[in-house]
Design an enzyme around this catalytic site. Structure first.
Site, PDB file in Angstrom:
ATOM      1  CB  SER A 184      -3.986  96.199  28.038  1.00 12.64           C
ATOM      2  OG  SER A 184      -4.280  95.098  27.186  1.00 12.64           O
ATOM      3  CG  ASP A 189      -5.221 100.332  30.580  1.00  9.87           C
ATOM      4  OD1 ASP A 189      -5.137 101.123  31.530  1.00  9.87           O
ATOM      5  OD2 ASP A 189      -6.113  99.459  30.478  1.00  9.87           O
ATOM      6  CG  HIS A 192      -9.432  96.449  36.332  1.00 10.59           C
ATOM      7  ND1 HIS A 192      -8.305  96.491  37.109  1.00 10.59           N
ATOM      8  CD2 HIS A 192      -9.422  97.584  35.600  1.00 10.59           C
ATOM      9  CE1 HIS A 192      -7.637  97.600  36.854  1.00 10.59           C
ATOM     10  NE2 HIS A 192      -8.292  98.287  35.953  1.00 10.59           N
ATOM     11  N   GLY A 193     -13.316  94.509  35.503  1.00 10.69           N
ATOM     12  CA  GLY A 193     -14.140  93.354  35.157  1.00 10.69           C
ATOM     13  C   GLY A 193     -15.632  93.563  35.356  1.00 10.69           C
ATOM     14  CB  THR A 233     -15.804  95.302  31.610  1.00  8.53           C
ATOM     15  OG1 THR A 233     -14.578  94.888  32.221  1.00  8.53           O
ATOM     16  CG2 THR A 233     -16.871  94.257  31.838  1.00  8.53           C
TER      17      THR A 233
HETATM   18  P1  13P Z   1     -13.477  97.978  33.381  1.00 11.77           P
HETATM   19  O1  13P Z   1     -13.075  96.563  33.587  1.00 11.77           O
HETATM   20  O2  13P Z   1     -14.465  98.425  34.425  1.00 11.77           O
HETATM   21  O3  13P Z   1     -13.992  98.255  32.021  1.00 11.77           O
HETATM   22  O4  13P Z   1     -12.174  98.891  33.608  1.00 11.77           O
HETATM   23  C1  13P Z   1     -11.234  99.051  32.575  1.00 11.77           C
HETATM   24  C2  13P Z   1      -9.979  99.682  33.039  1.00 11.77           C
HETATM   25  O5  13P Z   1      -9.866 100.209  34.124  1.00 11.77           O
HETATM   26  C3  13P Z   1      -8.841  99.655  32.109  1.00 11.77           C
HETATM   27  O6  13P Z   1      -7.679 100.180  32.660  1.00 11.77           O
HETATM   28  O1  G3H Z   2      -7.509  97.061  33.137  1.00 14.43           O
HETATM   29  C1  G3H Z   2      -7.418  96.197  32.301  1.00 14.43           C
HETATM   30  C2  G3H Z   2      -8.084  96.358  30.992  1.00 14.43           C
HETATM   31  O2  G3H Z   2      -9.430  96.007  31.079  1.00 14.43           O
HETATM   32  C3  G3H Z   2      -7.332  95.597  29.933  1.00 14.43           C
HETATM   33  O3  G3H Z   2      -7.535  94.239  30.061  1.00 14.43           O
HETATM   34  O4  G3H Z   2      -5.216  93.333  30.155  1.00 14.43           O
HETATM   35  O5  G3H Z   2      -7.146  91.884  29.477  1.00 14.43           O
HETATM   36  O6  G3H Z   2      -6.318  93.675  27.943  1.00 14.43           O
HETATM   37  P1  G3H Z   2      -6.477  93.217  29.367  1.00 14.43           P
HETATM   38 ZN    ZN Z   3      -7.473  99.780  34.766  1.00 13.72          ZN
END
Ligand code: 13P
Ligand code: G3H
Ligand code: ZN
Length: 315
Positions: A48, A81, A179-180, A256
């Site tokens: 990311s 990402d 997410h999360g 996550t």
């Molecule tokens: P989670 O937060 O469910 O792990 O999703 C991660 C994600 O979509 C990263 O792009």
């Molecule tokens: O979708 C987001 C991913 O979980 C990455 O999270 O931006 O905190 O690295 P981050």
């Molecule tokens: Zn994502």
């Protein structure tokens, strides 16, 4: 071996999904490569914007190059990402990333198309593949009206137009996840009805599911028992991955759950050994636990055991 996602997705389509795991540091990198080899799975290593700036983007690249040397059997894509346009160009021009995600899903439809198309043109000129997102991921609260919740999901008709006009290689769809660690407040779950419609409009086209951590309740309990405070954490049922892959999902994003493994290991370690202040012992426990976690997840995804076939296809 670093590859694009093209052959991975062609092989996976309709049968299994490739795990896309986020990486920030050395311990995660080691655990990721070990876990995928343990389970003989191809994988997608995702970085990311936040991960690129946590230490330094070059530091992460160095870790991955080294892991590629240490584990030469591995087959994986290096993927940005949730990139913005500027970060996408940086990754495309670096010559290191094989795949980028342009995330302009917060923009209106026409602007999302325009930005995504610019990135696709730049990426394809360098042999890099592109994922883009249509629809809005986000926690859907139980009290939110159905029409309001549905409005955030990917519109299957728009999906076809979006793919045709942008030339992307895969499409991230909003089908009810977020997410999360707090995805659902009640009985909501994946919207397979929406996914089915998207697949009907885009047969054979690789779809991506973000926000796919399962947030295992046993893991949450162990974290809380060791002093954590994750109240009401809830994720996607991993038993649903198979159905999603049959409906065209070839990439499933998980971050996550890996963070939960890290938190559990470190909380339990220092709880049990309060006199300890060395970083390596818990780091070693984490690398093994993370590798085991990845190997187990790949079984749910169906990617476990696919490495030999993929290596044959890649030649
Ligand atoms: P989670 O937060 O469910 O792990 O999703 C991660 C994600 O979509 C990263 O792009
Ligand atoms: O979708 C987001 C991913 O979980 C990455 O999270 O931006 O905190 O690295 P981050
Ligand atoms: Zn994502």
């Amino acid at each position: 071996m670093i590859v694009t996602t093209t052959k991975l997705f062609q092989t996976a389509y309709g049968k299994f999904a490739v795990g896309a795991y986020n990486i920030n540091n050395l311990e995660q990198t080691m655990g990721l490569f070990r876990g995928n080899l343990q389970s003989q799975a191809p994988f997608i290593l995702q970085i990311s914007k936040g991960a690129r700036s946590y230490t330094h983007k070059t530091m992460l690249e160095g870790l991955i190059r080294s892991a590629d040397d240490i584990f030469p059997e591995s087959v994986f894509a290096v993927h940005l990402d949730h990139g913005d346009e500027e970060t996408c160009y940086d990754c495309i021009n670096s010559g290191f990333y094989s795949s980028v995600m342009i995330d302009a899903s917060h923009e209106d439809f026409e602007t999302n198309i325009a930005i995504t198309k610019r990135v696709v043109d730049a990426a394809h000129a360098k042999g890099v593949v592109v994922e883009a997102e249509l629809g809005m991921l986000g926690g859907v609260e139980e009290h939110v009206a159905v029409e309001e919740a549905d409005a955030k999901l990917t519109d299957p008709d728009q999906a076809l137009e979006f793919v045709e006009r942008t030339g992307i290689d895969s499409l991230a769809c909003a089908i009810g996840t977020s997410h999360g660690a707090f995805k659902f407040s009640g009985t909501q779950g994946l919207r397979f009805d929406v996914l089915e419609e998207i697949q009907k409009n885009l047969p054979g086209f690789p779809l991506v599911m973000h926000g796919s951590s399962s947030v295992p309740q046993e893991e949450v309990k162990r974290i809380n028992d060791a002093g954590g405070k994750l109240l009401g954490a809830k994720g996607v049922d991993a038993d649903q991955f198979k159905r999603a892959s049959e409906l065209g999902v070839t990439k499933i994003n998980i971050d996550t759950d890996g963070r939960l493994v890290w938190t559990r290991v470190h909380r339990e370690f220092f709880n049990e050994k309060p006199e300890n202040f060395d970083l390596r012992p818990p780091g070693k426990v984490f690398m093994t636990a993370y590798a085991d976690f990845i190997a187990a997840k790949n079984v749910y995804l169906g990617s476990a055991g696919q490495l030999e076939k993929i290596r044959e296809i890649l030649g």
